[in-house]
Each structure stands twice: as C-alpha cells, then as structure tokens.
Design a protein around this motif. Structure first.
Motif: not given
Length: 286
Positions: A101, A143, A148, A194, A196, A211-214, A238
């Motif tokens: 990540r 995380t 994100g 973001a 999560g 959160y680390f991702r969108v 997210n």
C-alpha cells in the motif's frame, strides 16, 4: 453626616431582576449568534488540514516519480519494498500487505511524518494505534490514511489486473504508469477523501474516515452502488463525502492542484482514468 449616608445608600445600589434578565438575554443572544460561527470556523479549519494533506501527499508522490525517471508509484502491488524511519525493512511475513500500500512507500518523501497522512479525527486514530504492538502499527497505519489513492488508474492496482501482461496485451496500457504520458494532469485524480471499515484490521467493525484506496464508479462494469450509503464504504468505492452541505470530497490532481468535488462530479470517469472520453466510460478491448 448627610454625605456619609448618601455614600452608604449608593453602595447598596445593584442590578434589578429586570436588568439581570436583560443581560442574560443579551448573552444568550450573542451565544446563539457566535456558536454557529465557531462551528463553521472549526469545520473550515479541519477542511484546510485535509487539503494540506492532499497537497503534501501529491508533492511526495511527484517526488517519487522524479526520483524514478518518471515512473509512477504503483498504487497497489505485491513484492515491493518499504522501510521504516530507522531503516528497518517492512517484511511481508511480519505485517502482511503493509508494503503493498502507498503510505509506507510514500513515507520517505514525507520524512516519515505520518501526521501528514492522518489528519483531523484520523490523527487521534493514528495516535491510538501507535500504542498497539509494533507489527500491528506498521500494518494498520498503511491501511487507514485520511486520503485514498486512485490506485487502479494512477500507478496501477494488481487486484484489477494492472500488472498482468495478458490483460495489458488485451486492453493496452489502460492505466497511467509514467508521469510524462498523462494527457490531462489538471483533471486526473491521485488522492481523494476516503473511508473504510476497520473490521478487517481486527479493531472492530466501525466505518472510519480513512482508507488507502479509492475506486472509480466504473471499471469494465459499474462498481459503485445505486446510492451513497454512509454505513457502507464500498457503496461509493471507499470515497468519503464528508465535507460541506453538498457532500464533497477533497481531491488532489496530477498537476498539483487541490479541489473539492461532490458525488455527482465524482461520477465522471474523466476524473479517474486518463484515457476516459465520456463521463460514463468503461474499459473495453480496443
């Protein structure tokens, strides 16, 4: 003698009940006027902090590309290396996918200052997990950053097959992997507000603002749900629409600019994929 009596009478003069009620009413009126303004100022201050985080993250992201001859930081990929501030390698067998990540791989370009990635309420969350055992801290801190990354379309996400040669042969170079090849830097999102669910991290099942991702609304098919659900982060990839009265998200673009977009604006795929040509664009073979 008369003068002394007058002084004594004057010393007993005070507010009447009516005057006290008037003063109390004025104070209540002033508080009613000031408290909403103070709340607005606090909201603006937290928004500014997140915008600064978006800006600093983008500077670090760009610095990585410059150091790597224009190659973009992979959004999510196995087998990558990352190190702590003390130079300790983050080993997969110790903290799972933490090095896959972006936070720990971007950390050297932020002087390992995770307070720049975890802002506002998330900063308190970061301070809490700092008290967990070190291995858990390394994993969880990777995380739930406040922002994100648009991992699928910027840098690539292995979960979406971005590093699968067979898929790339079929679809072409569908994600941006070099800074110089991005056609619309003023429109392509890199980071976005973001949220999560921390159940996967073993810390309960609450929705938290980070959160680390969108994920974009579309990939090869529709990915978002029919409506934004505050209790379901996956309903809008997210993304957290946590700002303003019209539910905006802070975003930063490749060109270094920072803005806030509402959910309707974020539906436009041209904000997510550099090769997208229409708002409802989906990835298909050429």
């Amino acid at each position: 003698m008369a003068r002394g009596a007058a002084l004594r009478r004057g010393s007993n003069v005070g507010f009447t009940i009516v005057e006290l009620l008037v003063v109390i009413g004025l104070i209540a009126l002033l508080l009613g006027v000031l408290l909403p303004s103070l709340g607005l100022l606090r909201g603006q201050a937290t928004n500014v902090k997140e915008r600064n985080s978006a800006r600093q993250s983008l500077v670090a992201w760009t610095s990585y590309a410059i150091d790597n001859d224009g190659a973009l930081l992979p959004g999510y990929k196995s087998g990558l290396q990352a190190w702590t501030a003390s130079g300790e390698r983050i080993a997969d067998e110790t903290v799972g996918v933490a090095a896959n990540r972006y936070p720990w791989r971007l950390a050297p370009y932020l002087a390992h200052n995770f307070d720049l990635l975890y802002v506002n309420d998330q900063n308190a969350y970061l301070n809490r997990i700092r008290n967990e055992d070190y291995s858990s801290y390394l994993y969880v801190s990777a995380t739930f950053p406040s922002l994100g990354m648009n991992a699928t379309w910027v840098g690539g996400d292995e979960i979406d097959g971005c590093f699968n040669p067979a898929l790339v042969d079929l679809l072409g170079q569908f994600y941006s992997n070099r800074l110089s090849r991005i056609r619309n830097p003023s429109r392509l999102i890199v980071f976005c507000s973001a949220r999560g669910n921390d159940g996967a991290g073993g810390f309960g099942g609450d929705v938290i603002e980070g959160y680390f991702r969108v994920q974009s609304p579309n990939f090869s098919s529709r990915r978002w749900g029919e409506a934004y659900d505050p209790l379901d982060p996956s309903s809008a990839g997210n993304i957290s629409a946590r700002w303003g009265t019209d539910d905006q998200s802070v975003v930063s673009y490749v060109d270094g600019s920072v803005d806030a977009l509402n959910l309707l604006e974020l539906e436009d795929m041209r904000n997510w994929a550099d090769m997208a040509t229409t708002p409802d664009w989906k990835l298909t073979p050429p």
